[in-house]
Write a protein that holds these residues in place. Structure first.
Motif, PDB file in Angstrom:
ATOM      1  N   VAL A   1      -1.939   2.560   6.871  1.00 46.77           N
ATOM      2  CA  VAL A   1      -3.025   2.927   5.958  1.00 46.77           C
ATOM      3  C   VAL A   1      -2.515   3.822   4.828  1.00 46.77           C
ATOM      4  CG1 VAL A   1      -5.227   4.148   5.773  1.00 46.77           C
ATOM      5  CG2 VAL A   1      -4.806   2.618   7.701  1.00 46.77           C
ATOM      6  N   GLU A   2      -1.548   4.664   5.117  1.00 47.15           N
ATOM      7  CA  GLU A   2      -0.981   5.558   4.104  1.00 47.15           C
ATOM      8  C   GLU A   2      -0.022   4.829   3.158  1.00 47.15           C
ATOM      9  OE1 GLU A   2      -1.826   8.647   3.401  1.00 47.15           O
ATOM     10  OE2 GLU A   2      -3.298   8.639   5.003  1.00 47.15           O
ATOM     11  N   GLY A   3       0.268   3.564   3.442  1.00 43.43           N
ATOM     12  CA  GLY A   3       1.181   2.806   2.586  1.00 43.43           C
ATOM     13  C   GLY A   3       2.644   3.038   2.902  1.00 43.43           C
ATOM     14  N   GLU A   4       2.933   3.682   4.018  1.00 42.24           N
ATOM     15  CA  GLU A   4       4.306   3.980   4.413  1.00 42.24           C
ATOM     16  C   GLU A   4       4.918   2.873   5.268  1.00 42.24           C
ATOM     17  OE1 GLU A   4       3.773   7.659   6.445  1.00 42.24           O
ATOM     18  OE2 GLU A   4       3.121   8.703   4.639  1.00 42.24           O
ATOM     19  N   LEU A   5       4.103   1.924   5.695  1.00 39.25           N
ATOM     20  CA  LEU A   5       4.550   0.815   6.537  1.00 39.25           C
ATOM     21  C   LEU A   5       4.030  -0.475   5.919  1.00 39.25           C
ATOM     22  CD1 LEU A   5       5.856  -0.196   9.214  1.00 39.25           C
ATOM     23  CD2 LEU A   5       3.631   0.146  10.298  1.00 39.25           C
ATOM     24  N   ASP A   6       4.927  -1.405   5.677  1.00 42.42           N
ATOM     25  CA  ASP A   6       4.569  -2.700   5.111  1.00 42.42           C
ATOM     26  C   ASP A   6       4.039  -3.610   6.223  1.00 42.42           C
ATOM     27  OD1 ASP A   6       4.746  -4.755   2.885  1.00 42.42           O
ATOM     28  OD2 ASP A   6       6.040  -5.677   4.416  1.00 42.42           O
ATOM     29  N   LEU A   7       2.876  -4.210   5.991  1.00 48.38           N
ATOM     30  CA  LEU A   7       2.242  -5.032   7.021  1.00 48.38           C
ATOM     31  C   LEU A   7       3.117  -6.216   7.418  1.00 48.38           C
ATOM     32  CD1 LEU A   7      -0.127  -5.689   8.860  1.00 48.38           C
ATOM     33  CD2 LEU A   7      -1.172  -6.913   6.951  1.00 48.38           C
ATOM     34  N   ALA A   8       3.691  -6.897   6.450  1.00 43.55           N
ATOM     35  CA  ALA A   8       4.516  -8.076   6.763  1.00 43.55           C
ATOM     36  C   ALA A   8       5.718  -7.686   7.625  1.00 43.55           C
ATOM     37  CB  ALA A   8       4.981  -8.747   5.477  1.00 43.55           C
ATOM     38  N   ARG A   9       6.373  -6.609   7.274  1.00 43.88           N
ATOM     39  CA  ARG A   9       7.531  -6.155   8.075  1.00 43.88           C
ATOM     40  C   ARG A   9       7.105  -5.700   9.468  1.00 43.88           C
ATOM     41  NH1 ARG A   9      11.136  -2.930   3.626  1.00 43.88           N
ATOM     42  NH2 ARG A   9      11.801  -4.810   2.543  1.00 43.88           N
ATOM     43  N   ALA A  10       5.953  -5.041   9.528  1.00 47.64           N
ATOM     44  CA  ALA A  10       5.445  -4.581  10.826  1.00 47.64           C
ATOM     45  C   ALA A  10       5.112  -5.770  11.719  1.00 47.64           C
ATOM     46  CB  ALA A  10       4.226  -3.691  10.628  1.00 47.64           C
ATOM     47  N   LEU A  11       4.535  -6.815  11.136  1.00 41.63           N
ATOM     48  CA  LEU A  11       4.235  -8.021  11.911  1.00 41.63           C
ATOM     49  C   LEU A  11       5.511  -8.684  12.398  1.00 41.63           C
ATOM     50  CD1 LEU A  11       1.353  -9.552   9.784  1.00 41.63           C
ATOM     51  CD2 LEU A  11       1.202  -8.862  12.181  1.00 41.63           C
ATOM     52  N   LEU A  12       6.471  -8.861  11.489  1.00 39.94           N
ATOM     53  CA  LEU A  12       7.737  -9.511  11.856  1.00 39.94           C
ATOM     54  C   LEU A  12       8.526  -8.691  12.875  1.00 39.94           C
ATOM     55  CD1 LEU A  12       8.868 -10.907   8.391  1.00 39.94           C
ATOM     56  CD2 LEU A  12       8.013 -12.199  10.351  1.00 39.94           C
ATOM     57  N   GLY A  13       8.413  -7.377  12.786  1.00 39.20           N
ATOM     58  CA  GLY A  13       9.128  -6.503  13.703  1.00 39.20           C
ATOM     59  C   GLY A  13       8.411  -6.281  15.025  1.00 39.20           C
ATOM     60  N   GLY A  14       7.220  -6.858  15.179  1.00 42.44           N
ATOM     61  CA  GLY A  14       6.480  -6.713  16.419  1.00 42.44           C
ATOM     62  C   GLY A  14       5.765  -5.382  16.567  1.00 42.44           C
ATOM     63  N   ARG A  15       5.698  -4.604  15.491  1.00 39.82           N
ATOM     64  CA  ARG A  15       5.024  -3.305  15.564  1.00 39.82           C
ATOM     65  C   ARG A  15       3.508  -3.446  15.463  1.00 39.82           C
ATOM     66  NH1 ARG A  15       8.502   0.508  11.630  1.00 39.82           N
ATOM     67  NH2 ARG A  15       7.010   2.063  12.357  1.00 39.82           N
ATOM     68  N   VAL A  16       3.071  -4.555  14.863  1.00 41.18           N
ATOM     69  CA  VAL A  16       1.648  -4.874  14.762  1.00 41.18           C
ATOM     70  C   VAL A  16       1.475  -6.289  15.300  1.00 41.18           C
ATOM     71  CG1 VAL A  16      -0.303  -5.250  13.215  1.00 41.18           C
ATOM     72  CG2 VAL A  16       1.338  -3.440  12.716  1.00 41.18           C
ATOM     73  N   LYS A  17       0.519  -6.442  16.173  1.00 37.44           N
ATOM     74  CA  LYS A  17       0.203  -7.770  16.693  1.00 37.44           C
ATOM     75  C   LYS A  17      -1.188  -8.136  16.206  1.00 37.44           C
ATOM     76  CE  LYS A  17       3.209  -7.389  20.601  1.00 37.44           C
ATOM     77  NZ  LYS A  17       3.423  -6.416  21.601  1.00 37.44           N
TER      78      LYS A  17
END
Length: 113
Positions: free
Chosen positions: A82-98
C-alpha cells in the motif's frame, strides 16, 4: 511484523487511493467484486467490496457469500504494498502475495493498483 491496527490503516489508505482513480478509469476497469484479504501472520481476514463507486471500507465481518477475489499476504508486505514499497507483480511472482481470482480480475486489479 506489522500489527492488526497497522494493517487496518493500510487498508484504509488503499480505500482512499481508490477514491483518487478517475471515473473514466473506474468505468473501464472496475467490475463489482467482493474481496477478502487474509493476513497470514496475524491470522485475520478483512473483507471489502469493489464497485464503480470505489472501494468500500474493509471490515472483519465475514459476508454471507465467499469473496470473488481472495488475497493472502503477510502484514509487513500488505503495508509495503500500500505504501508503494513493494511491487505487486514482483510480489506475486515471488510468492509473497497469493491471489485466488479469475484471470480477468487479475488483469483489472493490476491496472488499478
Amino acid at each position: 511484523m506489522a500489527s492488526v491496527e497497522e494493517c487496518r490503516a493500510a487498508l484504509a489508505k488503499l480505500v482512499a487511493q481508490f477514491d483518487e482513480i478517475s471515473d473514466e478509469d473506474r468505468a473501464k476497469h472496475v467490475v463489482e467484486r467482493t474481496l477478502s484479504c487474509r493476513v497470514a501472520d496475524l491470522d485475520v481476514v478483512f473483507y471489502g467490496r469493489l464497485s464503480h463507486d470505489g472501494l468500500d471500507p474493509f471490515t472483519e465481518q465475514e459476508p454471507p457469500e465467499p469473496a470473488d477475489v481472495k488475497l493472502t499476504i503477510s502484514s509487513d508486505d500488505l503495508v509495503a504494498l500500500v505504501e508503494g514499497e513493494l511491487d505487486l507483480a514482483r510480489a506475486l511472482l515471488g510468492g509473497r502475495v497469493k491471489v485466488d481470482a479469475s484471470f480477468g480480475d487479475l488483469l483489472r486489479l493490476r491496472k488499478l493498483l
